[in-house]
Design a protein around this motif. Structure first.
Motif, PDB file in Angstrom:
ATOM      1  N   SER A 124       0.821  -1.218   0.000  1.00  0.00           N
ATOM      2  CA  SER A 124       0.000   0.000   0.000  1.00  0.00           C
ATOM      3  C   SER A 124       0.852   1.263   0.000  1.00  0.00           C
ATOM      4  O   SER A 124       0.330   2.361  -0.107  1.00  0.00           O
ATOM      5  CB  SER A 124      -0.938   0.008   1.218  1.00  0.00           C
ATOM      6  N   SER A 159      -5.593   5.132   0.384  1.00  0.00           N
ATOM      7  CA  SER A 159      -6.338   4.796  -0.835  1.00  0.00           C
ATOM      8  C   SER A 159      -5.680   3.615  -1.555  1.00  0.00           C
ATOM      9  O   SER A 159      -6.376   2.739  -2.095  1.00  0.00           O
ATOM     10  CB  SER A 159      -6.417   6.009  -1.770  1.00  0.00           C
ATOM     11  N   LEU A 160      -4.347   3.562  -1.548  1.00  0.00           N
ATOM     12  CA  LEU A 160      -3.659   2.435  -2.173  1.00  0.00           C
ATOM     13  C   LEU A 160      -3.873   1.150  -1.381  1.00  0.00           C
ATOM     14  O   LEU A 160      -3.909   0.059  -1.952  1.00  0.00           O
ATOM     15  CB  LEU A 160      -2.168   2.732  -2.297  1.00  0.00           C
ATOM     16  N   THR A 162      -6.678   0.393   0.159  1.00  0.00           N
ATOM     17  CA  THR A 162      -8.009  -0.050  -0.270  1.00  0.00           C
ATOM     18  C   THR A 162      -7.948  -0.685  -1.655  1.00  0.00           C
ATOM     19  O   THR A 162      -8.560  -1.732  -1.904  1.00  0.00           O
ATOM     20  CB  THR A 162      -8.988   1.136  -0.285  1.00  0.00           C
ATOM     21  N   GLU A 163      -7.195  -0.058  -2.577  1.00  0.00           N
ATOM     22  CA  GLU A 163      -7.047  -0.605  -3.923  1.00  0.00           C
ATOM     23  C   GLU A 163      -6.379  -1.978  -3.885  1.00  0.00           C
ATOM     24  O   GLU A 163      -6.778  -2.899  -4.609  1.00  0.00           O
ATOM     25  CB  GLU A 163      -6.218   0.346  -4.793  1.00  0.00           C
ATOM     26  N   ASN A 167      -8.895  -4.598  -2.681  1.00  0.00           N
ATOM     27  CA  ASN A 167      -9.890  -4.899  -3.719  1.00  0.00           C
ATOM     28  C   ASN A 167      -9.279  -5.694  -4.871  1.00  0.00           C
ATOM     29  O   ASN A 167      -9.915  -6.602  -5.422  1.00  0.00           O
ATOM     30  CB  ASN A 167     -10.505  -3.599  -4.250  1.00  0.00           C
ATOM     31  N   ARG A 168      -8.040  -5.364  -5.231  1.00  0.00           N
ATOM     32  CA  ARG A 168      -7.382  -6.059  -6.335  1.00  0.00           C
ATOM     33  C   ARG A 168      -7.151  -7.527  -5.988  1.00  0.00           C
ATOM     34  O   ARG A 168      -7.364  -8.421  -6.818  1.00  0.00           O
ATOM     35  CB  ARG A 168      -6.062  -5.360  -6.662  1.00  0.00           C
ATOM     36  N   GLU A 174     -10.353  -9.406  -6.208  1.00  0.00           N
ATOM     37  CA  GLU A 174     -10.689  -9.655  -7.612  1.00  0.00           C
ATOM     38  C   GLU A 174      -9.894 -10.829  -8.179  1.00  0.00           C
ATOM     39  O   GLU A 174     -10.373 -11.560  -9.048  1.00  0.00           O
ATOM     40  CB  GLU A 174     -10.422  -8.403  -8.444  1.00  0.00           C
TER      41      GLU A 174
END
Length: 351
Positions: free
Chosen positions: A106, A111-112, A114-115, A118-119, A122
């Motif tokens: 991160s 924000s990174l 959270t990304e 989520n990644r 996925e």
């Protein structure tokens, strides 16, 4: 076409079973560790499978179990030398449990973080191990999550007992005769750092004069990389410096060296985390070590137990099955010395 250019044929469970004259179910149970198969037969099956070049099909296993046998690991800053050591411990524990690891960084950004989470979701990971960014909490996710931070963190699964580690530092300095101590932290929003400093205070007791320097506050006023003003601290009687990490302890030692002070002759220094270089510098750094293998084992065992349970409610924070506080260990090296107060001459003498 030469043999070397021939496409390699895939060996499956039925091929192994046929070669040994046993059922496919027996081979499957032997290789997965399930069912009732004798130890001698398990050994024969594993040997034959290896000789034939059998490779387990993760896709097939995922279809059968609904799991990919892959976990995600989110780290707050992989440039920090502590976090690769944590990643290694997590990967080793995951491999022992039959899982692979995907790592995301991160880079200290909410924000990174959270990304990254989520990644990984996925990508279809079965669960997540998260070491949160400083001062952040992990929101509820539709996937099992093990959090490694501090026992003080809500939803924490497992962590080193940072308060207890701090107490070890405080008691070590107190027993050495230090009565005026500077504590160095980086980020006042960090639960881990506050736990460590709180433990040091507790270990030093009320009879010690304690000053705290937060690097972020100091640099906000004087600029990034500014001198920490250790000259003034020592001139006012400080005899020991305790930092929340080995990195900050090394920064203090470097500043002291350039100011003409000797460690530990003029002032003692101690850090946290026992980073790989701590024993290699001169003088070797006294520090506190986390039991990273044990932390990794508990995090992965707790996560896997939830993932592989038959419960339909397999999401969100994962509770710890056993202790969530793993004791830390004081590593006394060369940067701390005991002192005696000579009342006749009113000055400290080092032993």
């Amino acid at each position: 076409m030469s043999d070397s250019l021939q496409p390699k044929q895939t060996v499956n469970l039925s091929d192994v079973a046929k070669a040994l004259g046993v059922s496919v179910a027996t081979v499957s149970n032997a290789l997965s560790g399930k069912g009732r198969v004798s130890a001698s037969l398990i050994s024969r099956i594993k040997t034959k499978a290896a000789q034939m070049g059998y490779v387990p099909s993760h896709t097939g296993r995922a279809l059968r179990t609904g799991r990919n046998s892959v976990l995600g690991l989110v780290l707050p800053d992989i440039a920090n030398p502590l976090f690769p050591q944590i990643a290694q411990a997590i990967e080793a524990a995951a491999a022992a449990a039959g899982y692979g690891i995907l790592i995301a960084d991160s880079r200290g950004d909410v924000s990174l973080q959270t990304e990254a989470i989520n990644r990984l979701i996925e990508y279809g990971v079965d669960g997540l191990v998260i070491v949160p960014r400083l001062g952040t909490r992990i929101a509820d996710l539709d996937i099992p999550v093990a959090v490694i931070d501090s026992p003080s963190t809500p939803g924490n699964t497992v962590a080193a007992d940072h308060w207890q580690g701090g107490e070890l530092v405080g008691q070590h300095l107190l027993s050495g005769g230090h009565r005026k101590v500077l504590l160095i932290g980086k980020n006042p929003a960090s639960i881990v750092q506050n736990d460590r400093l709180g433990g040091i205070r507790a270990g030093l007791g009320r009879q010690t004069d304690i000053d705290v320097l937060w690097i972020e506050h100091h640099e906000a006023e004087f600029g990034k990389g500014a001198h920490l003003g250790l000259n003034e601290k020592i001139a006012s009687g400080t005899t020991a410096i305790a930092a929340v990490s080995d990195v900050h302890a090394l920064r203090a030692m470097t500043e002291l060296y350039h100011s003409g002070y000797r460690v530990p002759d003029d002032v003692s220094v101690i850090g946290f985390d026992d980073l790989f270089w701590a024993s290699g510098i001169t003088p070797a750094l006294s520090t506190v070590r986390m039991d990273l293998p044990r932390i990794g084992e508990i995090a992965i065992a707790s996560l896997v137990q939830v993932i592989e349970s038959k419960s339909e409610n397999r999401k969100g924070p994962v509770p710890t099955f056993g202790t969530s506080r793993v004791p830390m260990t004081l590593i006394a090296r060369q940067t701390c010395r005991s002192i005696l107060f000579d009342h006749s001459s009113e000055h400290f003498q080092y032993q």
